[in-house]
Write an enzyme that holds these catalytic residues in place. Structure first.
Site, PDB file in Angstrom:
ATOM      1  CB  CYS A 143      -0.899  -0.003   1.241  1.00  0.00           C
ATOM      2  SG  CYS A 143      -1.742  -1.580   1.514  1.00  0.00           S
ATOM      3  CG  ASN A 147       3.894   0.278   2.021  1.00  0.00           C
ATOM      4  OD1 ASN A 147       3.460  -0.653   1.366  1.00  0.00           O
ATOM      5  ND2 ASN A 147       4.958   0.971   1.660  1.00  0.00           N
TER       6      ASN A 147
END
Length: 635
Positions: A2, A85
């Site tokens: 992400c 992430n």
């Protein structure tokens, strides 16, 4: 996989409102096209009654728990909020432990593990994680923001703090969306870029903007910012071990690392270049799957740069579902895309094939395994052999007095990918230098003497007193007491790998929403390989001996003994043909953006020597062109 961003502010005039937070997350939409999320609270109050504002933003690429695991993500009472992430590969083991401690999970994803682990261990939680990650966590109880980055630096974190507001993000684009952050160039970063072909951590191309170093976490608490190391890796440590013990342990660790990285709720495949590292990772993955694994390679029209014949041989041996892509890369087309996605100057030309491979692979799968790290961990680079040889020669006789060296330096260079003459020039040029300086000489794009000739007087006055060499030398000193090959490989592990290779793979893959997993960069494999005596990995002319000893039966033996090709493109040829007009229209133009920094005559000399084939300055011209195009795009 992400993208994350966010901010904490102490002054309402520096607040991040919802529209601005949206612009920050939209800037990295390519990293997470599946979903987004925002959380803002401008009314946080610390224990001393001071007001805080906090904003967290998120873009999601769904890999595990596709239907759930939305972010920003909180704990049971909402006192913690997190954006994350990456992938935590040991999350199932950690989850069982946390559930035993009474934690209740709302999702099946890996991210929630971090939240509850932090509740139990505080900042000690990061050392428990096996994975690649960049984490932003707001702890309301202690009124503190925490940022953390994985040990190897596979995932990036940029931040800027001016005393009143801290902003952070997965890419500099997030910070550039905030007025007043990415505004003033750092001259020292340009000097570093032309030395290394990247801007090393903790600096960036912008003054006041930093990279969080790998294996570190940052704490902003009570207005004070501090950065701490959590990885207890000791590069000076060497453990005596027999060949058989090393083989057994490596098999165990790397097999387990691949097993971890096969976890996915979306289609998964493997890069397969036909080199040792990608072939071994693919072989280990194929052995753990019931159906044939999908593999991908990329070919080029120029034979010197095409490995797909070897990739096809390995694919046939392993029985993979193999797909070969062929591209005829256009330097003029690709350079604009690279400059946009690599937010600061990045001059490694292997970003071009990595870009195309990622783009084409993403059409077929969402996750790809890669063999990155094998050269650094198991002494695979030819420059390690050059360094080893230089030490032996210096012990034997004063090599710098050998007749003929000056003649070698004056001979015209070659266009070929494997030019023995070019290697000989660089080898002899560095022999008189100390080991660390000698090693930098083989790494750097523009040697110190060339940078001195290139820089304008005004630019030299702007440079600080620090030498770019200090970055590499600081890393080199961390492995004091080890042999020269091990010191070089550990230096690469702590510098070149996170700053160049991991940056290249992260940016090129995430530009296409492809998650790339690198099993050899599991910290357990890294720590084990770094502790081994050099004789198990390297002897004279050959490296990666332990990989062959441990896994030689998995792939064709010929793969271990063929010439290393690397992942390159015909840069030298490009600058005499396709990119020649661009060079003359930009680098040599009257309005060149590099004009204030460099002497025009020096740039013209480099271009002329290259075009007349007096010297191969292809990689230097690529870095100058990247810098010029970056300045045109971002300043």
């Amino acid at each position: 996989m992400c993208g994350i961003t966010g901010a904490v502010w102490l002054d309402e005039r520096a607040a991040i409102d919802a529209p601005l937070l949206t612009r920050m997350t939209d800037a990295i939409m390519h990293r997470g096209p599946d979903d987004d999320g925002h959380w803002i609270d401008p009314r946080q109050v610390d224990g001393q009654g001071r007001n805080y504002g906090v904003a967290l933003g998120f873009r999601r690429l769904s890999i595990i728990d596709v239907a759930g695991a939305a972010q920003p993500m909180g704990n049971e009472d909402g006192s913690l909020q997190m954006v994350f992430n990456g992938e935590i590969y040991n999350y199932k083991t950690l989850r069982r432990r946390l559930e035993g401690n009474g934690h209740r999970f709302k999702t099946d994803g890996d991210g929630e593990t971090i939240v509850h682990l932090y509740e139990d261990l505080g900042t000690g939680c990061f050392a428990e994680l096996n994975g690649m990650f960049a984490i932003g966590l707001w702890d309301q109880r202690r009124s503190r923001l925490i940022l953390a980055r994985d040990r190897i630096g596979q995932k990036p974190v940029y931040y800027a703090f001016d005393g009143q507001r801290l902003v952070f993000g997965s890419e500099l684009k997030c910070l550039a969306a905030v007025e007043g952050v990415c505004e003033e160039l750092d001259p020292a970063a340009i000097d570093e870029f032309l030395t290394y072909q990247y801007v090393p951590y903790p600096g960036t191309i912008w003054k006041g903007v930093r990279k969080l170093p790998p294996g570190h976490y940052l704490v902003l608490e009570k207005g004070n910012l501090s950065v701490h190391k959590y990885w207890d890796f000791d590069p000076t440590l060497e453990r005596p071990v027999s060949r058989d013990q090393a083989v057994e342990r490596l098999r165990e660790l790397l097999t387990d690392s691949v097993r971890y990285r096969l976890q996915s709720d979306v289609p998964l495949g493997s890069f397969l270049s036909g080199g040792i590292d990608s072939s071994l990772i693919t072989a280990l993955a194929a052995a753990q799957r019931d159906e044939p694994i999908r593999t991908f390679s990329i070919g080029f029209p120029v034979a010197d740069f095409d490995e797909t014949e070897h990739a096809a041989k390995v694919a046939a041996h392993l029985g993979t579902d193999h797909q070969r892509f062929e591209v005829d890369p256009s330097g003029a087309e690709i350079i604009e895309k690279l400059v946009w996605h690599f937010d600061e100057p990045f001059g490694d030309s292997s970003a071009v094939p990595t870009w195309y491979l990622s783009e084409l692979t993403r059409r077929e799968v969402t996750v790809a395994l890669s063999g990155d790290g094998g050269d650094e961990l198991f002494a695979g680079y030819e420059r390690y052999r050059a360094l080893w040889l230089s030490v032996r020669l210096r012990r034997m006789f004063p090599i710098h007095r050998m007749p003929g060296i000056d003649l070698v330096q004056r001979l015209p260079d070659s266009n070929k990918q494997y030019s023995l003459l070019r290697r000989a020039k660089r080898f002899f040029e560095a022999l008189e230098q100390p080991e660390a300086r000698r090693y930098l000489n083989w790494l750097q794009i523009f040697p110190e003497r060339m940078r001195a000739d290139l820089y304008s007087d005004d630019f030299v006055q702007q440079l600080p007193g620090e030498d770019p060499f200090e970055f590499l030398d600081t890393v080199w000193q961390q492995s004091e007491g080890r042999d020269v090959v091990t010191r070089a490989s550990i230096t690469d592990l702590l510098s070149y790998l996170p700053c160049d290779l991991c940056t290249k793979v992260d940016v090129a893959s995430m530009a296409h929403a492809l998650e790339v997993r690198q099993p050899m960069l599991d910290h357990r494999v890294v720590e084990f390989a770094s502790s081994l005596p050099v004789g198990l990995k390297f002897r004279g002319k050959r490296g990666k001996l332990l990989l062959e000893d441990a896994f030689g039966e998995l792939i064709p033996r010929s793969i271990f003994h063929r010439r290393k090709m690397g992942f390159g493109i015909p840069i030298g040829k490009w600058f005499r043909e396709e990119l020649k007009p661009m060079v003359h229209d930009t680098l040599l133009a009257d309005n060149a953006k590099i004009g204030p920094f460099f002497n025009r005559e020096s740039v013209e000399r480099l271009v002329g020597q290259h075009e007349r084939m007096e010297n191969n300055h292809g990689y230097r011209l690529w870095n100058l062109l990247i810098l010029e195009q970056w300045l045109r795009r971002w300043t």
